[in-house]
Structure formats: structure tokens, C-alpha cells
Design an enzyme around this catalytic site. Sequence first.
Site, mmCIF file in Angstrom:
data_model
loop_
_atom_site.group_PDB
_atom_site.id
_atom_site.type_symbol
_atom_site.label_atom_id
_atom_site.label_comp_id
_atom_site.label_asym_id
_atom_site.label_seq_id
_atom_site.Cartn_x
_atom_site.Cartn_y
_atom_site.Cartn_z
ATOM 1 N N ASP A 97 0.859 -1.167 0.000
ATOM 2 C CA ASP A 97 0.000 0.000 0.000
ATOM 3 C C ASP A 97 0.906 1.230 0.000
ATOM 4 O O ASP A 97 2.051 1.158 0.434
ATOM 5 C CB ASP A 97 -0.915 -0.040 1.232
ATOM 6 N N SER A 98 0.367 2.341 -0.476
ATOM 7 C CA SER A 98 1.210 3.519 -0.714
ATOM 8 C C SER A 98 1.641 4.218 0.559
ATOM 9 O O SER A 98 2.585 4.992 0.547
ATOM 10 C CB SER A 98 0.444 4.513 -1.575
ATOM 11 N N PHE A 101 -2.898 6.189 3.282
ATOM 12 C CA PHE A 101 -3.915 5.968 4.322
ATOM 13 C C PHE A 101 -3.325 6.187 5.712
ATOM 14 O O PHE A 101 -3.920 6.843 6.555
ATOM 15 C CB PHE A 101 -4.462 4.536 4.200
ATOM 16 N N ASP A 173 -2.708 8.326 -3.089
ATOM 17 C CA ASP A 173 -4.021 8.952 -3.206
ATOM 18 C C ASP A 173 -4.407 9.602 -1.896
ATOM 19 O O ASP A 173 -3.865 9.286 -0.857
ATOM 20 C CB ASP A 173 -5.083 7.902 -3.571
ATOM 21 N N ASP A 295 -7.879 -7.450 0.980
ATOM 22 C CA ASP A 295 -6.976 -7.513 2.121
ATOM 23 C C ASP A 295 -7.677 -6.850 3.291
ATOM 24 O O ASP A 295 -8.548 -5.998 3.092
ATOM 25 C CB ASP A 295 -5.671 -6.745 1.856
ATOM 26 N N CYS A 331 -13.716 -27.029 9.446
ATOM 27 C CA CYS A 331 -12.542 -26.254 9.030
ATOM 28 C C CYS A 331 -11.322 -27.157 8.876
ATOM 29 O O CYS A 331 -11.073 -28.038 9.695
ATOM 30 C CB CYS A 331 -12.263 -25.166 10.059
ATOM 31 N N CYS A 333 -8.145 -26.042 8.846
ATOM 32 C CA CYS A 333 -6.914 -25.358 9.265
ATOM 33 C C CYS A 333 -6.164 -26.198 10.304
ATOM 34 O O CYS A 333 -6.755 -27.050 10.961
ATOM 35 C CB CYS A 333 -7.225 -23.967 9.826
ATOM 36 N N CYS A 336 -7.855 -26.253 13.887
ATOM 37 C CA CYS A 336 -9.029 -27.121 14.042
ATOM 38 C C CYS A 336 -8.648 -28.596 13.884
ATOM 39 O O CYS A 336 -9.179 -29.463 14.578
ATOM 40 C CB CYS A 336 -10.113 -26.738 13.045
ATOM 41 N N HIS A 367 -6.536 -19.829 12.211
ATOM 42 C CA HIS A 367 -7.907 -20.255 11.908
ATOM 43 C C HIS A 367 -8.672 -19.170 11.143
ATOM 44 O O HIS A 367 -9.281 -19.445 10.108
ATOM 45 C CB HIS A 367 -8.680 -20.627 13.177
HETATM 46 ZN ZN LIG Z 1 -9.896 -23.729 11.710
#
Ligand SMILES: [Zn+2]
Length: 403
Positions: A97-98, A101, A173, A295, A331, A333, A336, A367
Site C-alpha cells: 500500500d502507498s 492511508f 491517493d 486484504d 474447518c 486449518c 481445528c 484459523h
Molecule cells: Zn480452523
Amino acid sequence: MEYKNDNKFYFEIEKRIPGHLGRAGIIHTPHGDIKTPAFMCVGTHGEVRFVSMEELKSIHAQAMLSNGYHLRNISPEIAANGGLSAWSKWDGPTLTDSGGFQVMSLGSGCGKVVSMKREDNMKNTEEEKRLAHVTEDGVHFHDPFTGQEDFIGPEESMQIQCRIGADIHMAYDELTSLADTYEYNVESLARTERWAKRSLDEHKKHCDDLGYHQSLYGVIQGGRWEDLRRSTCKKYAQMDFDGYGLGGAFLKETLGDILTWCNEELPENKPRHLLGLSHPDDILIGTENGADTFDCVAPTREARHGRLYTMHGPINLSKYRDSDEIIDEGCDCPTCQSKITLGELRRLWKSQDRTESAKYFELASIHNLRFIIRLTEQARQAILDGTFKEFKESFLNSYYGNK
Ligand SMILES: [Zn+2]
């Protein structure tokens, strides 16, 4: 050093969502491909807090987003080590990112986005306390940690980003907020357009400095006004950007409309990144209306605050003392799969022992990140299968249905 895709950046559309602007595709970059729609993990300082690069690979993260503002002072060191992908050991596609922000957020207290006033409007003491202000040149600000005066304009942002060397950069910007008037947006957009041209010119001078090609996205602002969004996109479509960042403070109710106005005007063959949104409904509405990548810090930040995503909506870990359930049965992941219970996760979270609480942050971040990454994978598969509409409806029913 051999770079992927012949050291080129290009976007390939594989399949469209019938009747909508959404699509599944592949962004090809010098450090690898990103299959879209995709969520990019936020590693502001070049690493995702509490999560190792191996763990990111294990949850099928495809790309990492870092920040030009936070990495600005060590950007020469990053350049000397071959650029962000090599320096961070992430070894995959990256985006920066620039920093616009972040420096503008200083104007109103970190993280909170409100209307920015220009230098010549700074009269009362309230304004003088601001840490940042916007001029035609760029943004003057005080570093919140050192108190030192600093300045980032379009040229500085491009130089910083080209030293960091992500595959994709964002043009500099000015963001506007929901509180800004139409008139202020008109004025701000004209300045951002001049900054976009300056960004393009400066970027061209440095985009091959590290030996591989670095691309530049133009950032679209325009608040909630259709005429401003469409006219900006028409102008940016004529400029030599490699893709587009869709920026602004969005309300959920108007997100789909705003994305439609923008993406009807932007060239179809260039990728679009929706900046800073990642709740499941934002991702699905974004995908349907033509955003390709996303993102947000929310998945990891919410994890650290005990908010964990499940197929039936987010849960608050504080309510699960001694629970022997796991986070989400469906899930895949590592957290889990380890079958760790909510009761044990809660104990680690509340622990005064730093090693234990860090373990919780790691398990919970993994997760939540995997949950959002898997959502983008499922959305992509549904587009390829021609079943996106049904998938979206069934996911949203399951996630938000019991509220
Ligand atoms: Zn998970």
C-alpha cells in the site's frame, strides 16, 4: 535469479459470473500466480504477526500485503536483500500500500479516518493538533513515535515502494471519509488525479531497479457519488496502470452499487483490488461485482480479541470457558485439525504467561485467516462451476442466518 511468468505482470480471466461483473482469474506476477478471487494476508511490516511463513503456506495463502509507510525507513535494506519477497522469506507474490492511508490517519488519530483539511484551512487549535496535513505536494506529518517531521508525496511513495519491491504497488491517493462533502470530494479527486499522474511518471523511472518488473495500480476514490466514481474510472481507464485499487470508506448497503459503477467503467482485462475489507459478506459482494483481490487486518485483529469465525457466524471466545467443542468442525486449518478445544483456547488467551498467549494468537490467527482464504477458494470454485449465486446464498444464510 529467474523470475516467474517471464518477469511479466498480466491478468487472465477464466470465467465470468453470468449477469454480473465478477470473474475468476489468475494474476501472473514475477514472484508467482494469484488465483482469484483471493485474500491477501496483511503483513504490515513484512510479516504476519504471530504466524510464520510456513504456516501461511500451509493455509494456502497466496500473497502478502505490506505497507510502504511502515517499511519506509528500512526500504534501502529490503532493496539490498533482493526486495520484499526475498527479504521477508515469504517467497511469493506481494503488494504494498502507498502509505497514504496511514499518514492521513495521523491527521485524526491513528486508524480513524475523518475529513482532512488542507493547510490553508488550518486555523483553530483543534486543527493544529493534527499530526498530518495535505498540500498539493503531498502529506506533511509528524512521526507518531519519534515526533520528527516527515513528508510523503507521490514521488516519495513510489521511490519507497520501488525499493521495497513488491510485485504490485498502489498509486498515492488522498482518501476521503463518509463525513466529507461532495464539494470536498470533487476537490480531493482532482488532486488525487494529479498525484496519480505523478505516481505513474515516477514509478516508470524505478520499477525495474531490482531486476524484476514491479506493477502499479491506480487507486479509485469518489466517495458514494456515482458521477464522481464513474468519471474517475473513465479517466483512470485511459492511464497506463496495470490494475486498480478500489478505495474509500464503504457502507455495506452501497458497496455493491459503488463497485458496479467503478467496474463498469474500468477495463475488464486488468485486476482490481478492494482495499481493506474482508468480512464474508464484503468478500462475496465484492467478488460478485468484479473485485478480484482483498486484504484486511480484521481476521487477525479479531482473532486476537477472541472473535473466531465459524460457518454459523463469528463466536466470542469469552463465552466458552471449559467448552470441549472445537472452533469449527468443517474447518481444515491446522488449529481445528489439532482438535484443540475452545476451553483450552480460551485458557491460553486469558493466560498471563506470554508464551501461552502468543500461542493463542498464533492458533486463532491461523484459523481466522484460513476461514477467509477458504471462502475465496470456494467462491472461485463456484464461479468456475457456474454455481456462484447458489454458493453465495447458502454461505450467507449459514453465516448470518441465525442473527
Ligand atoms: Zn480452523
